[in-house]
Motif scaffolding. Structure first.
Motif, PDB file in Angstrom:
ATOM      1  N   PRO A   1     -76.777  46.930 -75.056  1.00 13.06           N
ATOM      2  CA  PRO A   1     -75.978  47.037 -73.827  1.00 13.06           C
ATOM      3  C   PRO A   1     -75.079  45.827 -73.602  1.00 13.06           C
ATOM      4  O   PRO A   1     -73.920  45.972 -73.199  1.00 13.06           O
ATOM      5  CB  PRO A   1     -77.047  47.167 -72.739  1.00 13.06           C
ATOM      6  CG  PRO A   1     -78.198  47.841 -73.434  1.00 13.06           C
ATOM      7  CD  PRO A   1     -78.207  47.261 -74.815  1.00 13.06           C
ATOM      8  N   LEU A   2     -75.586  44.612 -73.878  1.00 12.11           N
ATOM      9  CA  LEU A   2     -74.752  43.424 -73.761  1.00 12.11           C
ATOM     10  C   LEU A   2     -73.618  43.465 -74.779  1.00 12.11           C
ATOM     11  O   LEU A   2     -72.491  43.054 -74.491  1.00 12.11           O
ATOM     12  CB  LEU A   2     -75.578  42.155 -73.958  1.00 12.11           C
ATOM     13  CG  LEU A   2     -74.795  40.832 -73.962  1.00 12.11           C
ATOM     14  CD1 LEU A   2     -74.006  40.653 -72.669  1.00 12.11           C
ATOM     15  CD2 LEU A   2     -75.734  39.650 -74.206  1.00 12.11           C
TER      16      LEU A   2
ATOM     17  N   TRP B   1     -72.036  46.091 -75.863  1.00 11.30           N
ATOM     18  CA  TRP B   1     -70.970  46.969 -75.350  1.00 11.30           C
ATOM     19  C   TRP B   1     -70.170  46.273 -74.252  1.00 11.30           C
ATOM     20  O   TRP B   1     -68.953  46.458 -74.154  1.00 11.30           O
ATOM     21  CB  TRP B   1     -71.567  48.275 -74.829  1.00 11.30           C
ATOM     22  CG  TRP B   1     -71.934  49.230 -75.928  1.00 11.30           C
ATOM     23  CD1 TRP B   1     -73.191  49.639 -76.287  1.00 11.30           C
ATOM     24  CD2 TRP B   1     -71.037  49.877 -76.824  1.00 11.30           C
ATOM     25  NE1 TRP B   1     -73.126  50.494 -77.345  1.00 11.30           N
ATOM     26  CE2 TRP B   1     -71.818  50.669 -77.692  1.00 11.30           C
ATOM     27  CE3 TRP B   1     -69.658  49.871 -76.973  1.00 11.30           C
ATOM     28  CZ2 TRP B   1     -71.256  51.450 -78.715  1.00 11.30           C
ATOM     29  CZ3 TRP B   1     -69.080  50.648 -77.983  1.00 11.30           C
ATOM     30  CH2 TRP B   1     -69.876  51.420 -78.837  1.00 11.30           C
ATOM     31  N   GLN B   2     -70.838  45.454 -73.442  1.00  7.33           N
ATOM     32  CA  GLN B   2     -70.116  44.685 -72.428  1.00  7.33           C
ATOM     33  C   GLN B   2     -69.173  43.679 -73.095  1.00  7.33           C
ATOM     34  O   GLN B   2     -68.026  43.506 -72.664  1.00  7.33           O
ATOM     35  CB  GLN B   2     -71.103  43.940 -71.527  1.00  7.33           C
ATOM     36  CG  GLN B   2     -70.431  43.065 -70.464  1.00  7.33           C
ATOM     37  CD  GLN B   2     -71.432  42.290 -69.629  1.00  7.33           C
ATOM     38  OE1 GLN B   2     -72.577  42.717 -69.458  1.00  7.33           O
ATOM     39  NE2 GLN B   2     -71.015  41.148 -69.112  1.00  7.33           N
ATOM     40  N   GLN B   3     -69.631  43.015 -74.163  1.00 12.20           N
ATOM     41  CA  GLN B   3     -68.785  42.087 -74.905  1.00 12.20           C
ATOM     42  C   GLN B   3     -67.567  42.791 -75.482  1.00 12.20           C
ATOM     43  O   GLN B   3     -66.450  42.255 -75.473  1.00 12.20           O
ATOM     44  CB  GLN B   3     -69.597  41.425 -76.020  1.00 12.20           C
ATOM     45  CG  GLN B   3     -70.702  40.504 -75.515  1.00 12.20           C
ATOM     46  CD  GLN B   3     -71.651  40.089 -76.621  1.00 12.20           C
ATOM     47  OE1 GLN B   3     -71.718  40.714 -77.683  1.00 12.20           O
ATOM     48  NE2 GLN B   3     -72.391  39.007 -76.385  1.00 12.20           N
TER      49      GLN B   3
ATOM     50  N   ARG C   1     -66.097  45.486 -74.258  1.00 15.50           N
ATOM     51  CA  ARG C   1     -65.159  45.791 -73.171  1.00 15.50           C
ATOM     52  C   ARG C   1     -64.362  44.546 -72.773  1.00 15.50           C
ATOM     53  O   ARG C   1     -63.139  44.629 -72.539  1.00 15.50           O
ATOM     54  CB  ARG C   1     -65.924  46.359 -71.970  1.00 15.50           C
ATOM     55  CG  ARG C   1     -66.469  47.769 -72.204  1.00 15.50           C
ATOM     56  CD  ARG C   1     -66.986  48.370 -70.910  1.00 15.50           C
ATOM     57  NE  ARG C   1     -68.170  47.663 -70.414  1.00 15.50           N
ATOM     58  CZ  ARG C   1     -69.424  47.976 -70.747  1.00 15.50           C
ATOM     59  NH1 ARG C   1     -69.658  48.962 -71.601  1.00 15.50           N
ATOM     60  NH2 ARG C   1     -70.447  47.312 -70.240  1.00 15.50           N
ATOM     61  N   GLU C   2     -65.041  43.408 -72.688  1.00 13.71           N
ATOM     62  CA  GLU C   2     -64.354  42.174 -72.303  1.00 13.71           C
ATOM     63  C   GLU C   2     -63.321  41.769 -73.359  1.00 13.71           C
ATOM     64  O   GLU C   2     -62.200  41.361 -73.027  1.00 13.71           O
ATOM     65  CB  GLU C   2     -65.376  41.049 -72.118  1.00 13.71           C
ATOM     66  CG  GLU C   2     -66.272  41.234 -70.909  1.00 13.71           C
ATOM     67  CD  GLU C   2     -67.361  40.176 -70.822  1.00 13.71           C
ATOM     68  OE1 GLU C   2     -67.444  39.335 -71.761  1.00 13.71           O
ATOM     69  OE2 GLU C   2     -68.122  40.185 -69.839  1.00 13.71           O
TER      70      GLU C   2
ATOM     71  N   CYS D   1     -68.840  38.932 -81.062  1.00 14.22           N
ATOM     72  CA  CYS D   1     -67.548  39.453 -80.597  1.00 14.22           C
ATOM     73  C   CYS D   1     -66.480  38.355 -80.473  1.00 14.22           C
ATOM     74  O   CYS D   1     -65.447  38.559 -79.848  1.00 14.22           O
ATOM     75  CB  CYS D   1     -67.695  40.202 -79.277  1.00 14.22           C
ATOM     76  SG  CYS D   1     -66.582  41.643 -79.130  1.00 14.22           S
TER      77      CYS D   1
END
Length: 220
Positions: A50-51, A53-55, A57-58, A196
């Motif tokens: 989950p982290l 996927w957040q990376q 997006r950022e 990322c």
């Protein structure tokens, strides 16, 4: 996670290529390693956490805002799941519906090509085409494969290329290149990539061609 602004450079000479080197976002195997140090569950092909996927997006927002996405002509990625997910998430097409309900692409989305040349070091698996019995790829072998990969990139027609790969592969490749390329980031180019993270370099054809034995070097 800090995501420094990516760099783009439109002023390339005919013998230069701009490479944006990207380590995949956090995978479930990275999360497992952080939570259970010394007792890492073996993941053969981990997906993003989950982290992670957040990376993604950022970093997608970063490359879009910086204009980098408009300059990249092709994305070359490792074929493992976490790198494919990072490639599509950061550089893939972004669609929205118009007033008629049709899906339209809102940003440039370069083609994404997977190759074994830039995958992680060999995994001990009978299904792994790079596997050698009772042997894992050494840092020297990873570096040699990295230079072979860069030479392959130099033979392509595209001038600005994104590469989505793995921490060890990217680090050993940059160590092998040493002063043979121009680093466009303020960070130390020879340290381990963060998840990322993007580091941009300009590579010169003649510089890489003069590295003997595909740049075999010792690890750090």
């Amino acid at each position: 996670m800090e995501t420094p602004a990516p760099t783009s450079c439109p002023y390339l000479l005919s013998n230069q290529k701009l490479l944006h080197l990207v380590r995949h976002a956090q995978g479930l195997h990275n999360l497992e390693a952080e939570m259970n140090r010394g007792s890492l569950t073996q993941f053969t092909d981990a997906a993003l956490s989950p982290l992670g996927w957040q990376q993604v997006r950022e970093q997608r927002e970063n490359v879009s805002a910086s204009g980098m996405l408009e300059g990249i002509e092709v994305v070359i990625t490792s074929p493992l799941l976490r790198t494919l997910q990072t490639s599509v998430g950061v550089f893939g097409s972004e669609e929205e519906q118009d007033h008629c309900g049709n899906k339209t692409s809102t940003l440039n989305h370069p083609p994404i090509i997977a190759t074994e040349l830039c995958r992680e070091r060999m995994i001990e698996s009978e299904e792994d085409i790079l596997w050698e019995a009772d042997e894992r790829e050494t840092n020297e072998a990873v570096a040699a494969r990295g230079i072979k990969f860069v030479n392959w990139l130099l033979g392509r027609k595209e001038r600005e290329i994104a590469v989505v790969s793995h921490g060890v592969f990217l680090q050993e490749t940059l160590i092998a290149l040493k002063n043979k390329c121009l680093h466009l980031m303020d960070t130390d180019p020879f340290t381990r990539f963060g998840n990322c993270e993007i580091r941009s370099v300009i590579v010169f054809n003649e510089s890489v061609e003069c590295i003997p034995n595909f740049g075999l070097v010792t690890g750090m």
